[in-house]
Design a protein around this motif. Sequence first.
Motif, mmCIF file in Angstrom:
data_model
loop_
_atom_site.group_PDB
_atom_site.id
_atom_site.type_symbol
_atom_site.label_atom_id
_atom_site.label_comp_id
_atom_site.label_asym_id
_atom_site.label_seq_id
_atom_site.Cartn_x
_atom_site.Cartn_y
_atom_site.Cartn_z
ATOM 1 N N ALA A 75 3.956 -7.004 0.305
ATOM 2 C CA ALA A 75 2.750 -6.784 1.031
ATOM 3 C C ALA A 75 2.761 -5.775 2.062
ATOM 4 O O ALA A 75 2.131 -4.828 2.402
ATOM 5 N N ARG A 79 1.326 -1.662 2.585
ATOM 6 C CA ARG A 79 0.848 -1.455 3.847
ATOM 7 C C ARG A 79 1.665 -0.336 4.446
ATOM 8 O O ARG A 79 0.991 0.730 5.133
ATOM 9 N N THR A 87 4.804 -1.056 -5.915
ATOM 10 C CA THR A 87 4.514 -2.465 -5.432
ATOM 11 C C THR A 87 4.760 -3.528 -6.532
ATOM 12 O O THR A 87 5.475 -4.568 -6.335
ATOM 13 N N ILE A 284 -3.097 -8.903 -3.379
ATOM 14 C CA ILE A 284 -2.140 -7.607 -3.078
ATOM 15 C C ILE A 284 -2.472 -6.576 -4.066
ATOM 16 O O ILE A 284 -2.706 -5.367 -4.018
#
Length: 362
Positions: A75, A79, A87, A284
Amino acid sequence: MHFVSEMTTAAWTLLEQSSLYILFGLLIGGLLKMVLSPAYVAAHLGKGRFKPVFKAALLGVPIPLCSCGVLPAAAQLKRQGANNGATTAFLVSTPESGVDSIAVSWALLDPLMTVARPVAAFCSAFVAGVMENLLDPNANRQPMRILPMASAPAAACAGTECGCGHEHPTLPAAGWGQKLGQGVRYAVTDIWGDLAGWFFVGIAVAACITVFIPDDLITRHLGGGIGSMLLMLLIGIPLYVCATAATPIAASLILKGVSPGAALVFLLAGPATNVAALAVLVKILGKRGVAVYLASVSVVSVLCGLLLDGLYMSLGISAAATIGEVAEFVPHWLMTGAAVVLLLLSLPLISRWFSLKGCRLA
């Protein structure tokens, strides 16, 4: 009492064979923490459909985090600018592998499985990340800008002439001795703190399989083929088990007659997925991203399992016959000493782990 004695013996044997390699893996994992920060990783995982995914899958392989422990790290990467594909790749490869699980695979399994496990983890992560980026209409948008921490503007550019007008105090550089100490503390308190309870649960489950489950029962249902792979998927996907804890279970299953390919499916699907983590993954990656995640892990795990079974067959190697052979070259006194050290390190962590689990169930 006879069964208790057999289970204790089986559990202690597994602990002796794996402890030295776990300690080594923890040391490497602690050092990796000192040199690989999430900010550094995120700087390489931004725009692009293939290159960031390749980097994320590769960098996730040695990092020792479980499927729940990787969630806050992933996460934070998102960001800081990582795209969904990168990711996703990080979320897949990190829990499926790790220097600790690679080390214990070397001890409890065999060299071929030790190599196949991180390679398969990388492949499943890369496929999942690429598919996510190919199916994501926003994959090529400019990722969000990586900003420095607001609480420490001076520290972010200390020692530089950035022209921001702030006074930059000179921060003393940590020496290698200090970094080694920090890495060891992190390995013992954080990495092993997250893994210790689940590892000993895995040892106990492996001992139960060794003592209670008949060989012919497992051979009949999990001896090989796509059916055994799919059954392992059904077992592994909802189960919470970290990569290190899954290793003794896989070793005991192979000794009972499970094909190495089916065991590999369990080693990939079990650590990469669990019911608790999937709920967080929706936040997410979104529902579509989670569907791509599960489909990629499932398909690639089964394909890698079938390829591994074919490789063992073509080489004429019996996985059950080669299990634990590496440990035979280590002096018994050293294995016993490592097991005692690991137990001493684990006692306060296990006590805390069971206390936390009891609080959550209360």
